[in-house]
Scaffold this motif. Structure first.
Motif, PDB file in Angstrom:
ATOM      1  N   ILE A 142       1.078  -0.910  -0.171  1.00 36.27           N
ATOM      2  CA  ILE A 142       0.081   0.087  -0.207  1.00 36.27           C
ATOM      3  C   ILE A 142       1.143   1.543   0.184  1.00 36.27           C
ATOM      4  N   SER A 143       0.189   2.156  -1.063  1.00 31.53           N
ATOM      5  CA  SER A 143       1.322   3.392  -1.211  1.00 31.53           C
ATOM      6  C   SER A 143       1.122   4.760   0.728  1.00 31.53           C
ATOM      7  N   GLN A 144       2.494   4.772  -0.061  1.00 35.03           N
ATOM      8  CA  GLN A 144       1.652   6.304   1.605  1.00 35.03           C
ATOM      9  C   GLN A 144       0.814   7.328   1.092  1.00 35.03           C
ATOM     10  N   ASP A 145       0.740   7.301   0.021  1.00 33.50           N
ATOM     11  CA  ASP A 145      -0.760   8.334  -0.642  1.00 33.50           C
ATOM     12  C   ASP A 145      -1.855   7.839  -0.102  1.00 33.50           C
ATOM     13  N   TYR A 146      -2.223   6.471  -0.148  1.00 34.27           N
ATOM     14  CA  TYR A 146      -2.927   5.967   0.776  1.00 34.27           C
ATOM     15  C   TYR A 146      -3.187   5.845   1.801  1.00 34.27           C
ATOM     16  N   LEU A 147      -2.075   5.831   2.770  1.00 33.56           N
ATOM     17  CA  LEU A 147      -1.978   6.104   3.615  1.00 33.56           C
ATOM     18  C   LEU A 147      -2.682   7.233   4.500  1.00 33.56           C
ATOM     19  N   ASN A 148      -2.424   8.364   4.180  1.00 35.32           N
ATOM     20  CA  ASN A 148      -2.906   8.954   3.684  1.00 35.32           C
ATOM     21  C   ASN A 148      -4.020   9.466   4.082  1.00 35.32           C
ATOM     22  N   LYS A 149      -4.095   9.256   3.154  1.00 30.86           N
ATOM     23  CA  LYS A 149      -6.059   9.261   3.018  1.00 30.86           C
ATOM     24  C   LYS A 149      -6.507   8.618   4.407  1.00 30.86           C
ATOM     25  N   MET A 150      -5.992   7.595   4.556  1.00 37.38           N
ATOM     26  CA  MET A 150      -6.936   6.585   4.785  1.00 37.38           C
ATOM     27  C   MET A 150      -6.634   7.495   6.709  1.00 37.38           C
ATOM     28  N   SER A 151      -5.957   7.759   6.816  1.00 37.87           N
ATOM     29  CA  SER A 151      -5.592   9.006   8.340  1.00 37.87           C
ATOM     30  C   SER A 151      -6.389   9.612   8.411  1.00 37.87           C
ATOM     31  N   ILE A 152      -6.531  10.850   6.959  1.00 43.22           N
ATOM     32  CA  ILE A 152      -7.396  11.536   7.171  1.00 43.22           C
ATOM     33  C   ILE A 152      -8.434  12.072   7.323  1.00 43.22           C
ATOM     34  N   ASN A 153      -8.965  10.685   6.473  1.00 36.73           N
ATOM     35  CA  ASN A 153     -11.066  10.050   6.610  1.00 36.73           C
ATOM     36  C   ASN A 153     -11.527   9.667   8.016  1.00 36.73           C
ATOM     37  N   ASN A 154      -9.915   9.170   8.967  1.00 38.92           N
ATOM     38  CA  ASN A 154     -10.325   8.944  10.136  1.00 38.92           C
ATOM     39  C   ASN A 154     -10.667   9.661  11.198  1.00 38.92           C
ATOM     40  N   SER A 155      -9.311  10.843  10.761  1.00 40.30           N
ATOM     41  CA  SER A 155      -9.576  12.291  11.669  1.00 40.30           C
ATOM     42  C   SER A 155     -10.740  12.931  11.252  1.00 40.30           C
ATOM     43  N   GLY A 156     -11.294  12.943  10.465  1.00 46.43           N
ATOM     44  CA  GLY A 156     -12.496  13.488  10.059  1.00 46.43           C
ATOM     45  C   GLY A 156     -13.957  12.011  11.424  1.00 46.43           C
ATOM     46  N   ILE A 157     -14.118  11.221  11.613  1.00 44.84           N
ATOM     47  CA  ILE A 157     -14.446  10.920  11.856  1.00 44.84           C
ATOM     48  C   ILE A 157     -14.641  11.183  13.313  1.00 44.84           C
ATOM     49  N   LEU A 158     -12.978  11.264  13.808  1.00 46.85           N
ATOM     50  CA  LEU A 158     -12.591  10.883  15.463  1.00 46.85           C
ATOM     51  C   LEU A 158     -13.512  13.439  15.533  1.00 46.85           C
ATOM     52  N   LEU A 159     -13.516  13.770  14.194  1.00 52.78           N
ATOM     53  CA  LEU A 159     -13.613  15.352  14.720  1.00 52.78           C
ATOM     54  C   LEU A 159     -15.173  15.370  15.099  1.00 52.78           C
ATOM     55  N   LYS A 160     -15.784  14.303  13.876  1.00 56.63           N
ATOM     56  CA  LYS A 160     -17.371  14.125  14.364  1.00 56.63           C
ATOM     57  C   LYS A 160     -18.034  14.149  15.692  1.00 56.63           C
ATOM     58  N   LEU A 161     -16.979  12.102  16.181  1.00 57.80           N
ATOM     59  CA  LEU A 161     -17.066  12.277  17.440  1.00 57.80           C
ATOM     60  C   LEU A 161     -16.731  13.043  18.797  1.00 57.80           C
ATOM     61  N   THR A 162     -15.735  14.083  18.289  1.00 62.87           N
ATOM     62  CA  THR A 162     -15.673  14.726  19.345  1.00 62.87           C
ATOM     63  C   THR A 162     -16.874  16.409  19.764  1.00 62.87           C
ATOM     64  N   LYS A 163     -17.162  16.649  18.838  1.00 63.28           N
ATOM     65  CA  LYS A 163     -18.179  17.358  18.948  1.00 63.28           C
ATOM     66  C   LYS A 163     -18.944  16.947  19.762  1.00 63.28           C
ATOM     67  N   GLN A 164     -20.028  15.538  19.509  1.00 65.25           N
ATOM     68  CA  GLN A 164     -20.484  15.097  20.323  1.00 65.25           C
ATOM     69  C   GLN A 164     -20.075  15.083  22.052  1.00 65.25           C
ATOM     70  N   ALA A 165     -18.329  14.233  21.542  1.00 68.67           N
ATOM     71  CA  ALA A 165     -18.572  14.912  22.794  1.00 68.67           C
ATOM     72  C   ALA A 165     -17.970  16.156  24.051  1.00 68.67           C
ATOM     73  N   LYS A 166     -17.851  17.263  23.781  1.00 74.43           N
ATOM     74  CA  LYS A 166     -17.842  18.013  24.319  1.00 74.43           C
ATOM     75  C   LYS A 166     -19.844  18.527  24.382  1.00 74.43           C
ATOM     76  N   GLU A 167     -20.351  18.389  23.612  1.00 78.44           N
ATOM     77  CA  GLU A 167     -21.850  18.585  23.143  1.00 78.44           C
ATOM     78  C   GLU A 167     -22.723  18.242  24.986  1.00 78.44           C
ATOM     79  N   SER A 168     -22.022  17.217  24.619  1.00 78.04           N
ATOM     80  CA  SER A 168     -22.473  16.453  26.451  1.00 78.04           C
ATOM     81  C   SER A 168     -21.342  16.172  27.519  1.00 78.04           C
ATOM     82  N   LEU A 169     -20.551  16.809  27.294  1.00 76.33           N
ATOM     83  CA  LEU A 169     -19.812  16.811  28.235  1.00 76.33           C
ATOM     84  C   LEU A 169     -20.118  18.758  28.782  1.00 76.33           C
ATOM     85  N   LYS A 170     -21.450  19.798  28.184  1.00 75.73           N
ATOM     86  CA  LYS A 170     -20.997  20.697  28.410  1.00 75.73           C
ATOM     87  C   LYS A 170     -22.717  20.125  29.182  1.00 75.73           C
ATOM     88  N   TRP A 171     -23.448  19.780  28.630  1.00 75.01           N
ATOM     89  CA  TRP A 171     -24.970  18.727  28.992  1.00 75.01           C
ATOM     90  C   TRP A 171     -24.618  18.800  30.926  1.00 75.01           C
TER      91      TRP A 171
END
Length: 357
Positions: free
Chosen positions: A317-346
């Protein structure tokens, strides 16, 4: 007064995944008068320590002081229980106190059924007892806290409770994704965790042996001697580092790794879980290597991973593809982080209001 039923975070237990969640939840209660009830069947008879003006910790033996714990709970404006296991310690309070929040942490009854250390009778009895406790806790709590959307759906469907009653609160220690700027050649793999059966430790060991000639390995565990013994005699072409480090040092190893090993069976326990290990891997840009990808909400959000069973086919697997996989996962982490912030505030707002009742 807010009463928290569960382990009080200390230097000695900070590596425990459950305690990390307890510590993060405690941040919502800073500035509020609160007390911890840390109870056990075999622990100290009774110990009380005032940490500071707003915080007191009680360590108590359940059999001797369950009645005193009940009194402390009933005098509190709000009660936060960490896990159904700790619901047992204050069980009668669920019938009288109207403001108990139960943090489920996991699906305890299913976890007991997967237990491999005890006999069938012990497991059946334990599952039956905690099934009843879980039923009462879920129905009598003003809110239950779930670590994933899948866990929320599980309890809402199982006990036919209102969806609004169940809140989703994933926990993250770091909130900013660290994009990788370099991928090793050979790739650098890390396993960070214990040797419990549910971590598929035998298959993890087997994978480490199979890739001894293609990956540079790091193993971080509280049981380093176990790994040294199991991997004795294996020829690691690019070396292996087996170590036990403090939690604040783990990030240094993640920053120098490319692949994170998180092998789990496809079970309800894992489908509703939110492993701290997997969160950390994604945070540092590592690509997870999995047995079953159905772990928590990550699969539903579309995270990228590599299968352990056909890893050899992924070696080119190429490094470019590894980068794309990693960046995609970062977007998912941001969604979950937003959910966590809202719940912690509640939760923080709820604790603040209770402080003025």
């Amino acid at each position: 007064m807010i009463t928290i039923v569960g382990p009080y975070p200390t230097k000695e237990n900070e590596r425990d995944g459950m305690v990390r969640r307890v510590a993060k939840i405690d941040e919502c209660f800073h500035g509020e008068q609160r007390q911890y009830l840390s109870m056990s069947f075999r622990g100290p008879l009774f110990k009380k320590k005032k940490i500071h003006d707003d915080l007191t910790v009680y360590w108590m033996n359940f059999f001797v002081f369950w009645w005193y714990a009940f009194i402390l709970v009933m005098k509190s404006q709000m009660v936060y229980v960490h896990s159904i296991y700790n619901s047992l310690n204050i069980f009668p309070a669920y019938f009288f106190h109207k403001n108990i929040i139960t943090d489920m942490h996991g699906v305890v009854v299913e976890e007991i059924k997967m237990n491999q250390k005890h006999g069938k009778l012990y497991i059946l009895l334990g599952a039956a007892v905690f099934k009843f406790i879980e039923f009462i806790a879920v129905n009598k709590s003003i809110n239950i806290i779930c670590v994933t959307n899948n866990m929320k759906k599980y309890f809402v469907d199982l006990y036919h409770i209102s969806s609004d009653k169940a809140k989703v609160l994933p926990i993250f220690d770091q909130l900013d994704f660290q994009e990788k700027s370099f991928w090793g050649r050979p790739l650098r793999a890390i396993y960070s965790g214990g040797i419990q059966p549910w971590q598929c430790i035998d298959e993890t060991i087997q994978f480490i042996k199979q890739t001894a000639g293609t990956l540079h390995w790091t193993v971080l565990s509280n049981n380093p001697d176990y790994f040294r013994k199991e991997l004795q005699g294996v020829n690691f072409k690019y070396g292996i580092d087996i170590n036990s480090v403090d939690p604040d040092q783990v990030c240094t190893y993640y920053q120098k790794s490319d692949l994170g090993i998180v092998l789990r069976d496809d079970s309800i326990v894992n489908r509703v879980a939110c492993p701290t290990k997997l969160i950390d891997y994604l945070h540092y840009g590592l690509i997870p290597v999995v047995k079953s990808p159905r772990i928590g909400d990550f699969y539903d959000f579309g995270y990228n991973y590599l299968y352990v069973k056909n890893y050899e086919q992924s070696r080119s697997i190429s490094q470019d593809y590894l980068n794309k996989m990693s960046i995609n996962n970062s977007g998912i982490l941001l969604k979950l982080t937003k959910q966590a912030k809202e719940s912690l505030k509640w939760l923080k707002d709820k604790a603040y209001k209770e402080g003025f009742r």
